[in-house]
Write an enzyme that holds these catalytic residues in place. Sequence first.
Site, PDB file in Angstrom:
ATOM      1  N   GLY A 249       0.818  -1.210   0.000  1.00  0.00           N
ATOM      2  CA  GLY A 249       0.000   0.000   0.000  1.00  0.00           C
ATOM      3  C   GLY A 249       0.849   1.256   0.000  1.00  0.00           C
ATOM      4  O   GLY A 249       0.728   2.104  -0.864  1.00  0.00           O
ATOM      5  N   PHE A 250       1.709   1.388   0.998  1.00  0.00           N
ATOM      6  CA  PHE A 250       2.664   2.507   1.092  1.00  0.00           C
ATOM      7  C   PHE A 250       1.976   3.865   1.184  1.00  0.00           C
ATOM      8  O   PHE A 250       2.575   4.882   0.886  1.00  0.00           O
ATOM      9  CB  PHE A 250       3.649   2.478  -0.079  1.00  0.00           C
ATOM     10  CG  PHE A 250       4.241   1.119  -0.329  1.00  0.00           C
ATOM     11  CD1 PHE A 250       4.948   0.479   0.680  1.00  0.00           C
ATOM     12  CD2 PHE A 250       4.072   0.466  -1.535  1.00  0.00           C
ATOM     13  CE1 PHE A 250       5.486  -0.788   0.471  1.00  0.00           C
ATOM     14  CE2 PHE A 250       4.607  -0.796  -1.748  1.00  0.00           C
ATOM     15  CZ  PHE A 250       5.315  -1.425  -0.743  1.00  0.00           C
ATOM     16  N   ILE A 641       9.610  -4.599  20.632  1.00  0.00           N
ATOM     17  CA  ILE A 641       9.530  -5.333  19.379  1.00  0.00           C
ATOM     18  C   ILE A 641       8.587  -6.521  19.586  1.00  0.00           C
ATOM     19  O   ILE A 641       8.876  -7.419  20.374  1.00  0.00           O
ATOM     20  CB  ILE A 641      10.940  -5.815  18.955  1.00  0.00           C
ATOM     21  CG1 ILE A 641      11.872  -4.608  18.757  1.00  0.00           C
ATOM     22  CG2 ILE A 641      10.862  -6.663  17.693  1.00  0.00           C
ATOM     23  CD1 ILE A 641      11.367  -3.544  17.811  1.00  0.00           C
ATOM     24  N   ASN A 643       7.503  -8.695  17.131  1.00  0.00           N
ATOM     25  CA  ASN A 643       7.992  -9.864  16.388  1.00  0.00           C
ATOM     26  C   ASN A 643       9.244  -9.452  15.618  1.00  0.00           C
ATOM     27  O   ASN A 643       9.171  -8.766  14.604  1.00  0.00           O
ATOM     28  CB  ASN A 643       6.903 -10.357  15.429  1.00  0.00           C
ATOM     29  CG  ASN A 643       7.347 -11.575  14.633  1.00  0.00           C
ATOM     30  OD1 ASN A 643       8.513 -11.683  14.231  1.00  0.00           O
ATOM     31  ND2 ASN A 643       6.434 -12.491  14.394  1.00  0.00           N
ATOM     32  N   PRO A 644      10.416  -9.858  16.114  1.00  0.00           N
ATOM     33  CA  PRO A 644      11.657  -9.369  15.512  1.00  0.00           C
ATOM     34  C   PRO A 644      11.817  -9.751  14.030  1.00  0.00           C
ATOM     35  O   PRO A 644      12.434  -9.011  13.271  1.00  0.00           O
ATOM     36  CB  PRO A 644      12.757  -9.999  16.368  1.00  0.00           C
ATOM     37  CG  PRO A 644      12.089 -10.988  17.247  1.00  0.00           C
ATOM     38  CD  PRO A 644      10.631 -10.674  17.309  1.00  0.00           C
ATOM     39  N   GLN A 650      10.320  -5.318   7.914  1.00  0.00           N
ATOM     40  CA  GLN A 650       9.862  -3.944   7.677  1.00  0.00           C
ATOM     41  C   GLN A 650      11.040  -2.989   7.539  1.00  0.00           C
ATOM     42  O   GLN A 650      11.047  -2.120   6.676  1.00  0.00           O
ATOM     43  CB  GLN A 650       8.971  -3.492   8.843  1.00  0.00           C
ATOM     44  CG  GLN A 650       7.566  -4.017   8.764  1.00  0.00           C
ATOM     45  CD  GLN A 650       6.827  -3.410   7.590  1.00  0.00           C
ATOM     46  OE1 GLN A 650       6.416  -2.276   7.609  1.00  0.00           O
ATOM     47  NE2 GLN A 650       6.702  -4.163   6.529  1.00  0.00           N
ATOM     48  N   GLY A 714       6.511   1.320  16.420  1.00  0.00           N
ATOM     49  CA  GLY A 714       6.238   1.210  14.984  1.00  0.00           C
ATOM     50  C   GLY A 714       7.494   1.324  14.134  1.00  0.00           C
ATOM     51  O   GLY A 714       8.425   2.047  14.469  1.00  0.00           O
ATOM     52  N   GLY A 716       7.291   0.849  10.305  1.00  0.00           N
ATOM     53  CA  GLY A 716       6.996   0.793   8.867  1.00  0.00           C
ATOM     54  C   GLY A 716       7.744   1.812   8.035  1.00  0.00           C
ATOM     55  O   GLY A 716       8.019   1.570   6.872  1.00  0.00           O
ATOM     56  N   GLU A 717       8.044   2.955   8.612  1.00  0.00           N
ATOM     57  CA  GLU A 717       8.578   4.039   7.795  1.00  0.00           C
ATOM     58  C   GLU A 717       9.984   4.467   8.153  1.00  0.00           C
ATOM     59  O   GLU A 717      10.688   5.060   7.329  1.00  0.00           O
ATOM     60  CB  GLU A 717       7.604   5.227   7.856  1.00  0.00           C
ATOM     61  CG  GLU A 717       6.306   4.857   7.151  1.00  0.00           C
ATOM     62  CD  GLU A 717       5.135   5.772   7.459  1.00  0.00           C
ATOM     63  OE1 GLU A 717       4.861   6.637   6.632  1.00  0.00           O
ATOM     64  OE2 GLU A 717       4.494   5.605   8.504  1.00  0.00           O
TER      65      GLU A 717
HETATM   66 MO1  MOS Z   1       1.848   5.351   5.188  1.00  0.00          MO
HETATM   67  S1  MOS Z   1       2.399   6.817   3.905  1.00  0.00           S
HETATM   68  O1  MOS Z   1       1.589   6.180   6.596  1.00  0.00           O
HETATM   69  O2  MOS Z   1       0.622   4.439   4.571  1.00  0.00           O
END
Ligand code: MOS
Length: 755
Positions: A249-250, A641, A643-644, A650, A714, A716-717
């Site tokens: 998705g991003f 963490i 799940n490492p 990620q 978190g 993800g980014e």
């Molecule tokens: Mo992300 S750009 O927070 O889906």
Amino acid sequence: MPEIALTPAPAHLRHGSNIGQPLTRRDGVLKVTGAASYAADNHPPGMLYAVLAVSSIARGRVTFLDVDAAKAHTGVVEVMTPANRPPLAQDPDEKTNPFMFRLDLLQNDRIRYANQPIAVVIAETLEAATEGAALLSLRYDTEPARVGLDATKSFVPPGVGVGNPSEVHRGDVEAGLAAASKHIEATYETAAQYHNPMEPHAIVAAWDGDTLSIDTPSQGLAIAQGRLAGLFGISPDNIHIRSPFLGGGFGCKGLISGPQVLGIMAARMAGKPVKLVLRREQMFGPVGHRAATRQTLRVGVDNDGKLTALDHRTKTTSSTFDDFFEPAADISHTLYASPAIATSHEAVRVDTGTPLFMRAPGEATGSIALESAIDEMAQACGMDPLGFRLKNYAEVEPISGKPFSSKALRDCYTQGAKRFGWERRPLAPRQMRDDDGLLVGWGLGTATFPALMFQAQAKAVLRQDGSGVMAIGAHEMGQGASTALAQIAADGLGLDIDQVEFRSGTSDLPDAGIAGGSAHTATAGMAIHNAGADVIARLADLATNDDRSALFGAGNAGVIARGGRLFVRDDESRSERYADILGRAGLTEIEGRGSSAADPAAQSAYAMHAHGAVFAEIKVDPDLGQMRVTRLVGAFAAGRIINPRMVRSQLFGGMIWGVSFALHEQAVMDQRSGRAMNANLGEYHIPVNADVPSLEAILVEEGDPHVNALGIKGVGEIGITGTAGAVANAVWHATGIRVRKFPITLDRLIDPVGA
Ligand code: MOS
């Protein structure tokens, strides 16, 4: 070959210790065997196919559509245009909140960007719909396209990102620069990027009266439900969205997009289920992108190499008809301890689709410029870039003056540097070569991302057969949410993970908030944790008030749950199975509820961020300028963490995108037509396996007592921040050439004049 060390996955777990285990993906077998069904895999009976006809110009009007020719084609059922599209309850150009973006739903003949949908052909087969769309033979009244950062007069946007102020300052930057013993000024440019998850936007929509049922990938089910309810004038309860898996998705699937809504309108018009899938080139327009930026940084230091001023100005683009402004300068609010900081944004309107959130929106673009400028400042001081950062990183968030809720950045620098072997780095550039004569360079970038939390709800059930259910409309984007969240669920219910049925991915379940802002594990995880606590408390009430129970009189606070049993905390010889408690109460199951939200008191007291440091090695052919990243070591502190294995995955994904940001990825815009010239995955370059180096992600231990009860931040980014700058700085160290235009392409290393 990349060396990715995999942690062995335990098949079974000790009770009560699901969190922290490197479980493999619970949906892994479904995915590798093709049994996981994505939106476009659905084929309800009688389904028709819809294909978009999109504009090949960026600005003007449609003057002719050969609807008759399209309709005459065998298999074509209907052609939806502004003349005959079903009515909507809400103007798609209406905007009542900053999260609501204007959509192109065939409201008129205006064209405001290339690849804008202008008609939808509905047919019995994909081939017929595709051919029908070609037969429309579109004609236009074309106006000149406005392209790029200098296309129109700039202005100061009312806000950037989601409601951040455009201009922020603390202290006097001009005075700080005047007092500096050394200062630099440099301008960096980043290219427009387009989200290209493997799975494009896709929808299968079916109406039954005023009830709508859709299969479509979504990072935010409840928000999508609300938006569709408004557009179609029906209750959100009549909208059922299934999104069990997303093929990435991003950010581009955070909000329902125009093409997805067009699929629903097509189903309405046809009176049958309809499938609509974007073609890859159609991803370059109506579903968001990361806007180009031009960023000018001025940095000053005193005789000790301490920052005296940091000024970060950004220019970016938005569309002509909506507001999203990449908040690139905001990265300078949090990382470096300058007594004077100023950030500002200006924007120009161009003939593109509206930009949108794209993985680390603002942080990614801003970080490559800031980390380059910090490196240039260190270079001007003759200082090691790590030493310079260790001297200047912020102990307290400089712009807000708030302490960090916790921060292990120093540990990230030192652990990463040790693992990478940074102490052997020569200060001057162009000093290292490998056995083949390739130039070798080492670079560093600092990573950071805010620790956000949104609101969510979850429902927990314990059953008399010893099993449990956790229900939450969470989003499995490929990031591993359904694994990590199930781990939190199992611990919350005091069960083994195999005893928990984890239900997610549909809009009929409790709202999990949005899987964005790297906040999904914290947001959904805390709702799950609280739902687990609630159902356990209800069960404990049954036991502790019942004189037939071994727990009689223990009180809620005195009970712990583990392995399907409740124990008295101080006397574990007193325990009872959930099944026995429920059985005696004559219940087959018991239900609990939980919700989550950021704690406003903690948020006003603390600045909450994850941190990291990324070290990059690059090899550059001195004659050809060809570059290849050969090694990346990132050290990240992101709270607890869950799940490492998923977390490393990620972080690797983010780091690979950082490589892409520095060296590969750009939408090349045709200045005359306003079209992206490389709207395909052949020419829109992203790293392939051969471009991905040996990757290491060190998970630096961090316990954050303020961010949420589980201490989750978190991941993800954050990986994309830091990495791009590290790669750019490594290019300089290898070659002595400072390229300030991203992505760095090999021509700039051969002909530095052009750099
Ligand atoms: Mo992300 S750009 O927070 O889906």
